[in-house]
Design an enzyme around this catalytic site. Structure first.
Site, mmCIF file in Angstrom:
data_model
loop_
_atom_site.group_PDB
_atom_site.id
_atom_site.type_symbol
_atom_site.label_atom_id
_atom_site.label_comp_id
_atom_site.label_asym_id
_atom_site.label_seq_id
_atom_site.Cartn_x
_atom_site.Cartn_y
_atom_site.Cartn_z
ATOM 1 N N ARG A 93 0.817 -1.228 0.000
ATOM 2 C CA ARG A 93 0.000 0.000 0.000
ATOM 3 C C ARG A 93 0.842 1.266 0.000
ATOM 4 N NH1 ARG A 93 -5.462 -1.069 2.749
ATOM 5 N NH2 ARG A 93 -5.706 1.150 2.500
ATOM 6 N N LYS A 148 1.570 -20.144 4.351
ATOM 7 C CA LYS A 148 0.798 -20.556 5.509
ATOM 8 C C LYS A 148 0.632 -19.369 6.463
ATOM 9 C CE LYS A 148 2.858 -22.158 9.212
ATOM 10 N NZ LYS A 148 3.715 -21.196 9.905
ATOM 11 N N HIS A 176 7.753 -24.274 4.263
ATOM 12 C CA HIS A 176 9.189 -24.087 4.004
ATOM 13 C C HIS A 176 10.031 -25.242 4.563
ATOM 14 C CE1 HIS A 176 9.458 -22.325 8.078
ATOM 15 N NE2 HIS A 176 10.758 -22.529 8.012
ATOM 16 N N LYS A 229 13.850 -27.448 3.155
ATOM 17 C CA LYS A 229 15.124 -27.503 3.895
ATOM 18 C C LYS A 229 15.989 -28.645 3.358
ATOM 19 C CE LYS A 229 13.424 -25.699 8.307
ATOM 20 N NZ LYS A 229 14.301 -24.667 8.814
ATOM 21 N N GLU A 288 12.234 -24.491 19.566
ATOM 22 C CA GLU A 288 12.802 -23.162 19.327
ATOM 23 C C GLU A 288 13.175 -22.552 20.667
ATOM 24 O OE1 GLU A 288 10.944 -20.836 15.969
ATOM 25 O OE2 GLU A 288 9.240 -22.017 16.625
ATOM 26 N N ASP A 312 0.450 -23.179 13.997
ATOM 27 C CA ASP A 312 1.680 -22.580 13.447
ATOM 28 C C ASP A 312 2.691 -23.653 13.026
ATOM 29 O OD1 ASP A 312 3.281 -20.282 12.866
ATOM 30 O OD2 ASP A 312 4.424 -20.593 14.715
ATOM 31 N N HIS A 369 4.283 -28.048 9.438
ATOM 32 C CA HIS A 369 5.665 -28.538 9.427
ATOM 33 C C HIS A 369 5.793 -29.936 10.057
ATOM 34 C CE1 HIS A 369 6.363 -24.514 8.261
ATOM 35 N NE2 HIS A 369 6.510 -23.973 9.455
ATOM 36 N N LYS A 390 7.950 -22.915 21.657
ATOM 37 C CA LYS A 390 8.822 -21.739 21.712
ATOM 38 C C LYS A 390 9.414 -21.650 23.117
ATOM 39 C CE LYS A 390 6.882 -19.245 17.911
ATOM 40 N NZ LYS A 390 7.889 -19.377 16.867
HETATM 41 C C1 BG6 Z 1 7.255 -20.633 10.818
HETATM 42 C C2 BG6 Z 1 6.475 -20.293 12.055
HETATM 43 O O1 BG6 Z 1 6.436 -21.301 9.883
HETATM 44 O O2 BG6 Z 1 8.342 -21.476 11.169
HETATM 45 C C3 BG6 Z 1 7.377 -19.629 13.091
HETATM 46 O O3 BG6 Z 1 5.412 -19.423 11.705
HETATM 47 C C4 BG6 Z 1 8.571 -20.486 13.368
HETATM 48 O O4 BG6 Z 1 6.664 -19.374 14.293
HETATM 49 C C5 BG6 Z 1 9.263 -20.883 12.065
HETATM 50 O O5 BG6 Z 1 9.462 -19.744 14.172
HETATM 51 C C6 BG6 Z 1 10.359 -21.880 12.315
HETATM 52 O O6 BG6 Z 1 11.069 -22.057 11.129
HETATM 53 P P1 BG6 Z 1 12.605 -22.492 11.166
HETATM 54 O O7 BG6 Z 1 12.934 -22.681 9.729
HETATM 55 O O8 BG6 Z 1 13.347 -21.365 11.811
HETATM 56 O O9 BG6 Z 1 12.651 -23.733 11.982
#
Ligand code: BG6
Length: 504
Positions: free
Chosen positions: A53, A152, A182, A186, A220, A239, A244, A344
């Site tokens: 925007r 996502k 994603h 990897k 994490e 999430d 994942h 987390k």
């Molecule tokens: C994302 C989540 O899809 O993946 C995040 O939304 C998370 O909350 C992240 O931190 C983790 O990805 P990676 O590649 O750092 O393990």
């Protein structure tokens, strides 16, 4: 599952980045595009068109993106000349995504040159996906050489996911839709496919007769950082688990596909998702642990709890941790527990899959209690494999009275491990996840993207957990930041006679 050498360069592309000034573009997409450019894998003559925007010229957008790279340290920092060459690809179109006339302006920009491939990367809030897709169609931008990339989260439950997929299907064919997870990009996950389907060694062992349990951990150490607001409406289940973790589960449990084509792989993943054990009120309460971090210590410094993070509403019951136990109801896996956990502010940042084999059927040596073979597939921070074996530790003389008086040596076994570090072996400058996936989109390869039926099946499986929580059951259990999560997760796995890898 493809090598990086088989990347074909199309004649030219336009990559339109909806959310061009957003968090994802900033953190992941621009660095990935720059790396692809640096590696020489971005097709020549492409354009990257940021859309947002803000009222920006091309030059202003380029200098905004340049500022992204200023604090990059080490070899990833581009030189001024190198960035200038990359910046020549960057363009900007200001758009209000709800306004039809703005899509006409985008159409005019795209009509300036007929790119072989047009990629619409929708990195916006998911609430806008349907609008963007419908408006693209209204502006005639859903041509056969258009691809759409959806980030996502695709919805927040089964119903909203279906609604998005249905509106996308009205405009684009399934082969034009690239749903990103994603984790599938990897290198470590590529290696997992290679390990399973490029080697015959493990296949005979990959089954219920030899495997005691499988544990998938995505831990994490960071908290929600500046994403408190977004995260609070999402939580760890949506999430990380729905996408994942379940994709990792599919990669570890799927049958060998008949070939490496996208649908062959996705058909097998779908079968795993369909075979996941259905939830019952009992398993929902016993086999799903929901946690939320409280204040604690991370990396040697005091950190706040989730409820004290910016953007998190008072009294929020959003989970920052999930551990669960499931089974896959098919011949290969019946009865083998699969444990998934993610969170987390855990003790460290690490992701791995641990395949715990059954112990020998009849022990003739002394061995530490519970010792058995295991295969650890390390996904991050290092990408590698550890095969844990038992070897001779020390020999003890024994009179062997029970063996008719002859003297025998009782061997005591000790755990040893074979280590393979892929980063050392192949260098850690390998193609990153987003770089890999962006190139795959430009080249039209769907192998590492999630099909709509797969995604819906994953939502279908997590839906009873969401409903159970929405009904007020299982409020999150607190765990101190910097630990391995609520003790209930250890109790859950201990009831099966197993333990988490760090507890072994
Ligand atoms: C994302 C989540 O899809 O993946 C995040 O939304 C998370 O909350 C992240 O931190 C983790 O990805 P990676 O590649 O750092 O393990």
């Amino acid at each position: 599952m493809q090598s990086t050498t088989d990347i074909v360069k199309p004649a030219g592309f336009d990559l339109i980045l909806f959310g061009g000034t957003g968090d994802l573009a900033w953190r992941k997409l621009m660095p990935a595009l720059f790396q692809a450019f640096r590696h020489g894998s971005l097709p020549e003559g492409g354009r990257i068109i940021g859309v947002a925007r803000d009222d920006l010229s091309d030059a202003q957008y380029r200098s905004l993106i340049a500022s992204r790279f200023r604090d990059v340290e080490g070899p990833k920092q581009p030189s001024a000349a190198e960035f200038d060459r990359f910046a020549a690809l960057l363009h900007y179109v200001r758009m209000d995504l709800s306004k039809a006339e703005d899509y006409q302006r985008l159409a005019a920009t795209l009509a300036e040159r007929q790119a072989a491939t047009v990629v619409m990367y929708v990195a916006t809030a998911p609430g806008l996906f349907t609008t963007v897709v419908e408006q693209l169609a209204a502006a005639g931008l859903n041509t056969p050489h258009t691809r759409v990339v959806l980030e996502k989260p695709l919805g927040h439950d089964l119903e909203s996911n279906r609604a998005i997929n249905e509106s996308v299907a009205r405009v684009f064919g399934e082969r034009q839709v690239f749903r990103i997870d994603h984790y599938l990009g990897k290198p470590s996950v590529q290696n997992l496919f290679a390990l399973r389907f490029g080697n015959a060694l493990f296949e005979p062992l990959w089954r219920r007769e030899t495997i005691a349990n499988i544990q998938i951990t995505i831990a994490e150490d960071l908290g929600v950082e500046k994403r408190g607001n977004f995260y609070d409406s999402t939580g760890a289940l949506r999430d990380m688990v729905q996408n994942h973790a379940l994709q990792l589960l599919c990669a570890i449990a799927m049958e060998p596909p008949i070939n490496a084509h996208a649908d062959a792989i996705r058909d097998e993943k779908l079968k795993v998702l369909r075979s996941l054990k259905a939830w019952t009120p009992e398993t929902l309460s016993q086999h799903v642990i929901r946690g939320q971090y409280s204040a604690g210590n991370s990396g040697g410094k005091a950190v706040p709890g989730y409820l004290q993070e910016a953007g998190v509403p008072a009294g929020s019951s959003t989970e920052t941790y999930v551990a669960l136990r499931t089974e896959i109801e098919n011949w290969r896996w019946a009865g083998v527990p699969f444990y998934i956990r993610t969170g987390k502010r855990l003790a460290s940042r690490e992701a791995h899959i641990v395949v715990n084999f059954r112990p020998t059927p009849h022990p003739i040596f002394k061995a530490p209690i519970g010792a058995a073979n295991k295969l650890v597939i390390n996904l991050q921070p290092r990408d590698g494999l550890e095969l844990h074996l038992l070897a001779e530790g020390q020999a003890q003389r024994n009179t062997g009275a029970h063996l008719g008086g002859s003297s025998v040596a009782t061997q005591t076994l000790a755990p040893v491990q074979l280590d393979l570090d892929f980063d050392k072996r192949f260098g850690n400058e390998r193609v990153g996840a987003y770089e890999r996936l962006l190139l795959d989109v430009i080249d039209g390869r769907l192998n590492l993207f999630v099909r709509s039926d797969e995604q819906e099946e994953a939502w279908h499986w997590v839906q009873p957990i969401l409903e159970n929580w929405d009904a007020g059951f299982a409020p999150p259990r607190p765990y101190a930041a910097g630990t391995w999560g609520p003790s209930a997760a250890s109790a859950m796995i201990a009831r099966d006679g197993h333990c988490w890898s760090e507890e072994a």
